[in-house]
Design a protein around this motif. Structure first.
Motif, short mmCIF file in Angstrom:
data_model
loop_
_atom_site.label_atom_id
_atom_site.label_comp_id
_atom_site.label_asym_id
_atom_site.label_seq_id
_atom_site.Cartn_x
_atom_site.Cartn_y
_atom_site.Cartn_z
N GLN A 66 0.79 -1.06 0.05
CA GLN A 66 0.16 0.05 0.00
C GLN A 66 0.82 1.12 -0.03
O GLN A 66 0.73 2.18 -0.75
CB GLN A 66 -0.89 0.08 1.07
CG GLN A 66 -1.99 1.08 1.25
CD GLN A 66 -2.81 1.33 0.04
OE1 GLN A 66 -3.32 0.13 -0.75
NE2 GLN A 66 -2.91 2.45 -0.50
N SER A 67 1.81 1.28 0.95
CA SER A 67 2.48 2.80 1.13
C SER A 67 3.52 2.78 -0.22
O SER A 67 3.81 3.91 -0.56
CB SER A 67 3.12 2.68 2.54
OG SER A 67 4.30 1.56 2.64
N GLU A 74 -2.29 0.16 -7.63
CA GLU A 74 -2.87 1.29 -6.81
C GLU A 74 -3.71 2.13 -7.95
O GLU A 74 -4.96 2.71 -8.03
CB GLU A 74 -1.78 2.02 -6.35
CG GLU A 74 -2.56 3.46 -5.55
CD GLU A 74 -3.52 3.27 -4.30
OE1 GLU A 74 -4.31 4.04 -4.16
OE2 GLU A 74 -3.34 2.09 -3.72
N ASN A 125 -8.24 2.28 -8.34
CA ASN A 125 -8.37 3.66 -7.65
C ASN A 125 -8.66 4.53 -8.78
O ASN A 125 -7.73 5.25 -8.91
CB ASN A 125 -7.43 4.01 -6.37
CG ASN A 125 -8.06 5.02 -5.65
OD1 ASN A 125 -9.09 5.91 -6.01
ND2 ASN A 125 -7.57 5.16 -4.70
N ASN A 131 0.56 -8.84 1.45
CA ASN A 131 1.42 -8.00 0.60
C ASN A 131 1.83 -8.61 -0.63
O ASN A 131 2.88 -8.04 -1.30
CB ASN A 131 2.72 -7.48 1.58
CG ASN A 131 2.28 -6.10 2.16
OD1 ASN A 131 1.78 -4.93 1.95
ND2 ASN A 131 2.46 -6.40 3.65
#
Length: 407
Positions: free
Chosen positions: A166-167, A212, A216, A335
């Motif tokens: 995510q990060s 990502e 999104n 992950n």
């Protein structure tokens, strides 16, 4: 995960030609432009300007002579500082941007993600004192975005979130958005095409950014094509294979991986629960940003088991025990790109003789993507390639592919 490789030899070569380079005179700015990326953009500062000829010399001197004909433009390089989100908070991060000069058509944006680094001095935004090699893509006609990653550059006081999906993804996406805002504010046109490339940890981070963007739509970005090399995407499979091994050539990878997960996910366990006492006492000081991967490896051991092995025997045994370390393994599985497959054109590269990031991690990921119905993913094995020797074959295939699609 990445050993020192051929890309990093560019540092010395670039330093040899930089004596004639001058800095760009652009100043920090925050005016005008599209609203998208305004929240992310903070500032730019000049890093260097290099001519096409200088970049061609550097490429040839570094073993990238095959790419010199693709280097067609002089380039201005800038350090960019931007806002991103980490652990639910807004922080500042940084990276390098290369902008080709005097192009007759609007360039595409290419975001390039570097392999594992340990030393603060190696951050891409320290260019030209440091170099990833991806700087060359700007001379091939791409606005080239090279994130430092969280934990380096202006965010160096944060423990790097190594192999955190995510990060890692959002830090890349936010830099792309900040760059687009800056270019718009300077009336610099770019095409709508977006390319992603990365190798080793950078391959993993590239896939995280692709995911990502694809999941999104609020980012307002579309990936044209992605090239991902030796990324260790199947972390679960990687650790399972480690659990059957006796030696491993790059113990530094596991020091940063376990330190990252232990901190990021709030496990906060003593490091001697993961590592042999001898090495547990060293880990935090080895990862303080003053040492590179080679220096760290020299302080550890390639032996995984035994009296003086790298790992605590209980933790090592847990790697292949399905019921052991459930919390740690749950984060590893989360992950490893579950429940997602790429929609955009994607090429996966991996050397079949890679002893640092096992070829099976890419093969397994590819198989899972195909089983999930992916129709745009291609696996490109590099026969006999090691972690260090597979970079050039990957770029030799990916760069012409990108150039063709950018037209």
């Amino acid at each position: 995960m990445l050993k020192k490789n051929k890309l990093q030899y560019l540092v010395c070569s670039l330093m040899l030609v930089l004596f004639t380079a001058s800095c760009s005179k652009d100043n920090d700015t925050d005016n005008g432009g599209s609203e998208q990326g305004k929240e992310q953009y903070v500032s730019v500062a000049p890093a260097a300007s290099l001519t096409k000829a200088q970049l061609q010399v550097a490429a040839s001197a570094s073993g990238f002579g095959a790419f010199t004909s693709a280097l067609q433009y002089d380039v201005d390089y800038f350090k960019l500082t931007y806002n991103t989100t980490f652990n639910g908070k807004t922080i500042q991060a940084s990276g390098l941007v290369g902008i080709p000069k005097n192009m007759t058509a609007a360039p595409a944006i290419l975001s390039a993600q570097h392999g594992t680094m340990f030393a603060d001095a190696d951050a891409p935004s320290n260019f030209p004192a440091s170099s990833t090699g991806f700087e060359l893509f700007a001379s091939a006609g791409f606005v080239t975005v090279i994130p430092d990653f969280i934990g380096f550059g202006v965010s160096k006081d944060i423990i790097h979130p190594y192999y955190d999906m995510q990060s890692s993804g959002i830090a890349v996406v936010d830099m792309i958005k900040a760059v687009k805002y800056y270019l718009k504010s300077q009336s610099k046109s770019v095409s709508s095409k977006l390319f992603l490339i990365g190798y080793s940890e950078g391959g993993y981070v590239t896939m995280a950014a692709q995911r990502e963007i694809e999941t999104n739509s609020s980012h307002g970005l579309t990936v044209t094509a992605a090239a991902e090399g030796a990324g260790g995407y199947d972390i679960t499979g990687m650790l399972a294979k480690i659990g059957t091994a006796t030696t491993y050539p790059s113990p530094s990878f596991f020091s940063i991986f376990i330190q990252s997960y232990n901190s990021l996910y709030g496990f906060n366990r003593r490091l001697d629960e993961y590592f042999n006492d001898t090495y547990a006492a060293k880990i935090n000081s080895l990862l303080d940003g003053s040492k590179n991967g080679t220096q760290i490896n020299n302080e550890l051991t390639t032996n995984l088991t035994g009296t003086n092995g790298l790992f605590n025997p209980t933790f090592f045994a847990a790697l292949n025990n399905a019921s052991a370390e459930p919390a740690f393994k749950a984060k590893v599985a989360a992950n490893s790109f579950p429940n997602w497959a790429p929609k955009s054109q994607t090429r996966l590269y991996h050397g079949t003789a890679d002893a640092d990031v096992f070829y099976e991690t890419t093969q397994n990921t590819y198989n899972r993507f195909i089983a999930a119905g992916a129709t745009s993913v291609t696996l490109k094995p590099i026969t006999g390639g090691t972690h260090a020797t597979s970079v050039v074959p990957m770029i030799s295939d990916a760069l012409p592919w990108f150039i063709l699609q950018a037209q």
